[in-house]
Design an enzyme around this catalytic site. Structure first.
Site, mmCIF file in Angstrom:
data_model
loop_
_atom_site.group_PDB
_atom_site.id
_atom_site.type_symbol
_atom_site.label_atom_id
_atom_site.label_comp_id
_atom_site.label_asym_id
_atom_site.label_seq_id
_atom_site.Cartn_x
_atom_site.Cartn_y
_atom_site.Cartn_z
ATOM 1 N N CYS A 2 33.043 6.270 -80.122
ATOM 2 C CA CYS A 2 31.665 6.683 -80.349
ATOM 3 C C CYS A 2 31.376 8.098 -79.879
ATOM 4 O O CYS A 2 30.246 8.579 -80.021
ATOM 5 C CB CYS A 2 30.713 5.701 -79.680
ATOM 6 S SG CYS A 2 30.968 4.005 -80.239
ATOM 7 N N HIS B 179 23.123 9.189 -74.985
ATOM 8 C CA HIS B 179 23.918 8.268 -75.799
ATOM 9 C C HIS B 179 23.101 7.003 -76.059
ATOM 10 O O HIS B 179 23.111 6.481 -77.169
ATOM 11 C CB HIS B 179 25.223 7.954 -75.079
ATOM 12 C CG HIS B 179 26.202 7.177 -75.873
ATOM 13 N ND1 HIS B 179 26.655 7.588 -77.112
ATOM 14 C CD2 HIS B 179 26.832 5.992 -75.627
ATOM 15 C CE1 HIS B 179 27.518 6.705 -77.593
ATOM 16 N NE2 HIS B 179 27.636 5.726 -76.710
ATOM 17 N N GLU C 261 24.020 5.621 -67.697
ATOM 18 C CA GLU C 261 23.623 6.945 -68.168
ATOM 19 C C GLU C 261 22.352 7.428 -67.488
ATOM 20 O O GLU C 261 22.229 8.626 -67.175
ATOM 21 C CB GLU C 261 23.447 6.934 -69.686
ATOM 22 C CG GLU C 261 23.229 8.329 -70.262
ATOM 23 C CD GLU C 261 23.241 8.375 -71.767
ATOM 24 O OE1 GLU C 261 23.401 9.485 -72.327
ATOM 25 O OE2 GLU C 261 23.084 7.305 -72.410
ATOM 26 N N LYS D 158 19.134 6.383 -81.109
ATOM 27 C CA LYS D 158 19.680 5.135 -81.645
ATOM 28 C C LYS D 158 18.606 4.061 -81.782
ATOM 29 O O LYS D 158 18.816 3.065 -82.479
ATOM 30 C CB LYS D 158 20.836 4.646 -80.780
ATOM 31 C CG LYS D 158 22.093 5.499 -80.860
ATOM 32 C CD LYS D 158 23.208 4.920 -80.009
ATOM 33 C CE LYS D 158 24.472 5.775 -80.092
ATOM 34 N NZ LYS D 158 24.312 7.082 -79.413
ATOM 35 N N HIS E 102 23.259 2.157 -83.850
ATOM 36 C CA HIS E 102 24.463 2.803 -83.322
ATOM 37 C C HIS E 102 25.434 3.017 -84.472
ATOM 38 O O HIS E 102 26.031 2.065 -84.978
ATOM 39 C CB HIS E 102 25.087 1.939 -82.237
ATOM 40 C CG HIS E 102 26.125 2.650 -81.422
ATOM 41 N ND1 HIS E 102 26.659 3.871 -81.778
ATOM 42 C CD2 HIS E 102 26.737 2.311 -80.249
ATOM 43 C CE1 HIS E 102 27.542 4.250 -80.877
ATOM 44 N NE2 HIS E 102 27.599 3.318 -79.926
ATOM 45 N N PHE F 239 34.290 3.795 -76.379
ATOM 46 C CA PHE F 239 35.303 2.857 -75.908
ATOM 47 C C PHE F 239 36.575 3.630 -75.550
ATOM 48 O O PHE F 239 36.932 4.614 -76.204
ATOM 49 C CB PHE F 239 35.630 1.835 -76.999
ATOM 50 C CG PHE F 239 34.604 0.733 -77.147
ATOM 51 C CD1 PHE F 239 33.483 0.659 -76.355
ATOM 52 C CD2 PHE F 239 34.788 -0.254 -78.113
ATOM 53 C CE1 PHE F 239 32.551 -0.367 -76.488
ATOM 54 C CE2 PHE F 239 33.868 -1.284 -78.267
ATOM 55 C CZ PHE F 239 32.752 -1.343 -77.450
#
Length: 410
Positions: free
Chosen positions: A165, A305, A316, A334, A339, A398
């Protein structure tokens, strides 16, 4: 050792395709409105998780031609649409440029998942003779950059990035490096993803990464909200045209904003969960700021993010609170787009550019009860007028991939 500033590159063109719209203007209007695009997906009607953020219907046959649309997987189709938009927005003519001096750097994490699934079913039901000879070129993740290069006649470096991502952000950072190293004069950078297929959505659902299916669809994607339960999968593509500022000015191009810094790091912690300390993500932030010749107190706005998962948002928020000195405003788009996995960083880099260009920052959609753990200046309840000079865009993926861009007013 503190990195030496590498220099700015100019953003002269944008191309955007997402659930928020099929061009830059519609994307920006929807993101500024803070309206979620999540909806029940009839193609997933029999699955436990059936809420997605799909790109609105487009005439891909009309846009790309019947033959090309037929032989390309959707993730490549979206990349081509976004790349053509970006080149047109930059005022460039693919028939006139020196193709050997144009680079393409696109992220794509999963490739042609819908094609894989359909062709595997055909193989299982009808045997090997029914498999299309185009399966591999339709599915390979590198075909996004490859087909864009073919379509636009670019013969410079053509690179494919896969940092999950964080892919879109990594791609923009690498493209900037190519420009600063004089490996090209123009770079098309971004990412694409189109994996709203039954098997892939189910796989994310089995990881408990997706929003609770009992939540109303329009409320399911809610970054930093105390009642968040996971992310909503989306699809899309974002492409930025990058040039050296002197080259852009020399041809009279309009510069939307400057990308002045890039940093990346690895958590080295867990395959899917972020390091809760945020220490490695902070390395990427500090590297990006040092690359831009700036400090944490210079940042006025953060495009987070913000996945709407409990672990990511808490980690975050802590990173932002500890790292930036001036309590920057924070958004997480998002909530609108869902996402989009590898495409997320490219879309969010573009939204950061637009926020700086237009002097307005978008709200976090569906943020009604801010998580007590956040402790940051989250924009909610409507967009905010801000004359932002310096912003950053975070992406985490990831495998522990962290990537951060610094964007400044031109």
């Amino acid at each position: 050792m503190t990195p030496r500033p590498g220099g700015p590159v100019a953003v002269t063109g944008l191309g955007l395709v997402s659930a928020a719209g099929t061009d830059v203007d519609s994307n920006w209007k929807t993101v500024l409105a803070g309206v979620s695009t999540a909806a029940e997906d009839p193609r997933l009607a029999d699955l436990p998780h059936r809420v997605t953020c799909r790109v609105p219907e487009m005439d891909l046959t009309g846009l790309l031609g019947r033959g090309r649309a037929w032989r390309l997987d959707r993730f490549v189709q979206l990349a081509l649409v976004a790349a053509r938009q970006a080149v047109a927005d930059a005022g460039l003519d693919g028939g006139a440029w020196d193709g050997a001096r144009v680079a393409v750097v696109l992220g794509a994490a999963l490739g042609g998942t819908a094609t894989w699934e359909a062709q595997h079913s055909r193989f299982h039901d009808h045997g090997p003779a029914r498999i299309s000879p185009l399966v591999l070129p339709m599915c390979l993740p590198n075909m996004a950059s490859g087909e864009v290069a073919i379509d636009l006649g670019t013969r410079g470096p053509s690179l494919s990035v896969s940092t999950a991502c964080a892919s879109g952000t990594t791609a923009v950072g690498l493209a900037r490096d190519l420009l600063l190293q004089d490996r090209c004069d123009v770079a098309l950078a971004g990412a694409t993803e189109a994996c709203l297929s039954p098997f892939t959505v189910t796989a994310f659902g089995r990881m408990n990464a997706l929003a609770d299916p009992a939540q109303p669809a329009a409320r399911a994607s809610r970054p930093f909200d105390a009642d968040r339960s996971g992310f909503v999968m989306g699809e899309g593509a974002g492409v930025l045209v990058l040039e050296r500022p002197d080259d852009a000015r020399g041809r009279g191009a309009a510069v939307r904003a400057l990308v002045t810094g890039f940093g990346s790091s690895s958590d080295a912690y867990h395959s899917t969960a972020p390091d809760p300390s945020g220490k490695s993500a902070a390395l990427a932030v500090h590297a990006a700021l040092a690359d831009a010749g700036l400090g944490p107190g210079d940042v006025q706005h953060v495009n987070a993010h913000g996945t709407s998962t409990r672990l990511n948002d808490i980690t975050e928020a802590g990173l932002i609170a500890r790292t930036y000195d001036a309590s920057p405003s924070v958004t997480a788009t998002k909530g609108v787009t869902g996402h989009t996995l590898s495409a997320a960083g490219a879309l969010e880099a573009a939204y950061t550019v637009l926020a700086i260009q237009h002097g307005v920052t978008p709200p976090v959609a569906n943020l009604t009860r801010v998580d007590d753990c956040a402790g940051i200046d989250l924009i909610h309840g409507g967009s905010r007028r801000e004359a932002v000079q310096v912003a950053v865009s975070h992406s985490f993926g990831f495998g522990g991939h962290n990537a951060v861009l610094v964007v400044q007013r031109a």
